[in-house]
Design a protein around this motif. Structure first.
Motif: not given
Length: 642
Positions: A38-64
């Protein structure tokens, strides 16, 4: 060759815990596939069309995906490990495109969040140490913090990691663009209060509404909290220990021990583990001499929650390296300090920054009273009272055999009005929080814990699947915590029951075990299909584990002493069937199963057990803790690995 035992006791009745354990593996196998689809693209990334804001966020993509390798190591499907690697690779490429990752590693961020990012990577290294690509990455990532690294992350002269935000790009100044202003309009931060309590003209949250106040607070944060060493940087030692476990390169162990000992020396001088060290190597240099006020420190935002986790991760890392427990004083000391200010209080959910989460864990209402300790400290003294965190005390007792730690745990238990044997139906992203009922089980006071906890774990999976069914295929812009709230893989209870250990500390901790079970027929970690395992008790010198084979084929497992083959089985006592079952086919009565006890010497880190179809075996294993040098590389004989 390691000693070998064959099970002979027939299954006269199948225990409920074994059926629930197998059911949990089955629902988890379906659940992670559903999430990935449901949430993964064929190459393993997460399905997300939004932007990244500030420095925070890398952890949130690995954590799932953080505990997917753990599921594999326990006995989950063979392809869940490949899925974990696939998503690590895909997310790493995705974050590289966003500018958050350079050369496959975080560009530069604080170690509270880097610890969260790292869990998936650490799990993959432990699950498949033969993967040369991940092994090379482990060495490369650890090298980012060694003395002399071109990144400049570490200053051997001051024995400091030189900034709160570091990574593959070296030290990054400040604490990120998010905090150029600290505004009262950031409503979600009000519960944490002011980051600094000595900025002129800002004494309360409402003062932040004064024109220019938010910018002045932000400037102070960047200048004072964005330079020098921070206590959560202790978690960076995990990178080096993970690399050391492959080949015992002394560069890694020397750096880890020197860096942690520098913090222990500062603790001795300050009387408590401080949270900040200035650019010249002096505690309080940027905070008027105060031992508090640093980034992710005692004053803001989480205090003891963050610091205790970092100290526990670092202390456990030294146990892996040295086989000694002397540096656990880093954790013990800070717990003893906050307990000096303890008070029995009610209204747990309404108190401070973490109250609602604690109320859920304890099943507490406003009238529930608990022994609370201060989590934070500022110029006015201690504040922000919450229940004593059980996990650090549990780790002290799990890894060592110090009477002080047992007394500490008993003091917390004795002061609690909550039922320690109750299995609360809740689930947070850390995949922890059920320590109390498990400890009661190991102490013989909660015999129904396996059945109740496994039932709860199955409920956790089903709840997450229901949430997935009602959630969109991708989050809205900026909602990067979306996936971790839906990760349906739960491994806390399986880890406790199968390995006799707590789960890895979520914020950068390595995975431990009293026993690591591997499937010899399939040459992989974890339980074979149709088998079940239960650690019934664990003391410093003895482990009792029960194994069952519910299937029609014989299976052979290896029981390794410890997660890193660091322990030694000394002797194994086990039950064997006496003649008499199944008995006379002309009789209608089903006979009981009589057993005798046998014992064999082991004297090594491994013991193999063949589980005949529809049989069980109970083993009492005498053990010597930390007899050998810890290693990622599996040990296939009973020769010393040191």
């Amino acid at each position: 060759m390691s000693p070998h035992i064959t099970s002979t006791v027939p299954l006269r009745e199948v225990p409920i815990w074994a059926l629930l354990e197998r059911e949990l593996f089955d629902v988890l196998d379906a659940a992670w596939r559903r999430f990935a689809e449901r949430y993964g693209e064929p190459d393993g990334r997460l399905r997300y069309s939004g932007k990244m804001h500030g420095r925070d966020g890398a952890d949130d993509f690995y954590e799932p995906f953080f505990n997917w390798p753990t599921l594999y190591r326990l006995g989950g499907s063979a392809d869940v490990l490949q899925a974990a690697k696939h998503h690590w690779e895909g997310v790493t490429r995705q974050l590289t495109e966003y500018g958050f990752v350079h050369d496959e590693y975080e560009l530069g961020y604080d170690w509270f969040h880097q610890g969260e990012s790292l869990s998936l990577f650490l799990g993959i290294c432990a699950a498949d140490p033969s993967d040369q690509t991940f092994r090379d990455r482990a060495h490369r990532f650890a090298g980012l913090y060694l003395p002399g690294s071109p990144t400049g992350n570490y200053d051997p002269t001051t024995r400091t990691i030189v900034a709160p935000h570091t990574g593959s790009g070296g030290p990054r100044p400040g604490v990120g663009e998010d905090w150029n202003e600290y505004s009262a309009d950031q409503a979600g931060m009000e519960i944490y209060g002011l980051p600094l309590h000595d900025v002129p003209g800002i004494a309360s949250w409402e003062d932040l509404r004064t024109p220019g106040a938010a910018a002045r607070m932000g400037a102070a944060m960047q200048a004072r909290m964005g330079r020098g060493d921070s206590v959560v940087n202790l978690v960076a030692t995990t990178l080096a220990v993970n690399a050391w476990l492959y080949d015992h390169d002394e560069r890694y162990s020397a750096w880890v021990l020197d860096y942690i000992d520098a913090w222990r020396e500062r603790t001795a001088d300050a009387g408590i583990l401080p949270d900040n060290v200035g650019p010249s190597g002096t505690v309080g240099e940027l905070h008027g001499g105060a031992w508090y006020g640093g980034h992710y420190g005692w004053t803001w935002p989480h205090g003891l929650h963050t610091i205790a986790n970092a100290a526990t991760v670092a202390s456990l890392n030294t146990v892996i390296l040295t086989r000694e427990t002397m540096r656990l004083d880093l954790v013990r000391g800070l717990l003893e300090t906050v307990l000096e200010h303890a008070a029995v209080l009610d209204r747990i959910a309404a108190r401070g920054s973490l109250g609602p989460g604690w109320a859920d864990r304890l099943g507490a209402d406003d009238a529930t009273e608990e022994l609370l300790v201060p989590y934070r400290h500022g110029p006015e003294g201690w504040f922000d009272y919450h229940p004593v965190p059980i996990a650090p005390v549990m780790w002290l007792n799990w890894v060592g055999d110090d009477v002080r730690d047992r007394r500490l745990l008993e003091r917390i238990r004795g002061s609690s009005t909550s039922r320690w044997d109750a299995v609360r139906w809740f689930h947070d992203k850390e995949e922890q929080g059920h320590e109390a009922p498990w400890l009661e089980y190991l102490d013989g006071r909660n015999p129904d814990y396996p059945e109740n906890a496994l039932t709860m774990a199955i409920g956790q999976v089903l709840h997450r699947l229901a949430l997935i069914d009602e959630s969109p295929a991708e989050p809205q812009d900026g909602d990067i915590h979306f996936w971790q709230r839906l990760n349906p893989v739960v491994t806390e209870v399986l880890t406790q029951l199968i390995t006799g250990a707590p789960p890895a500390i979520y914020y950068g901790g390595l995975s431990f075990a009293r026993v690591s079970i591997s499937d010899l027929r399939r040459s992989r970690p974890g339980l074979p299909p149709q088998t079940a395992a239960l650690v019934r008790s664990a003391t410093d010198n003895e482990l009792v584990v029960e194994l069952l084979n519910l299937g029609d084929e014989a299976e052979t497992v290896r029981l390794q002493a410890g997660a890193f083959a660091e322990d030694r089985w000394d002797r194994a006592q086990f039950d064997v069937a006496s003649p008499g079952y199944p008995g006379d086919p002309h009789r209608y009565a089903i006979p009981s199963v009589a057993t005798n006890s046998e014992e064999i010497p082991v004297q090594g880190p491994n013991l193999s057990v063949t589980l005949q179809p529809r049989t069980r075996i109970s083993l009492t294993l005498s053990v010597t803790r930390r007899a050998y040098t810890a290693t990622h590389v599996p040990v296939h004989s009973n020769q010393e690995n040191s």
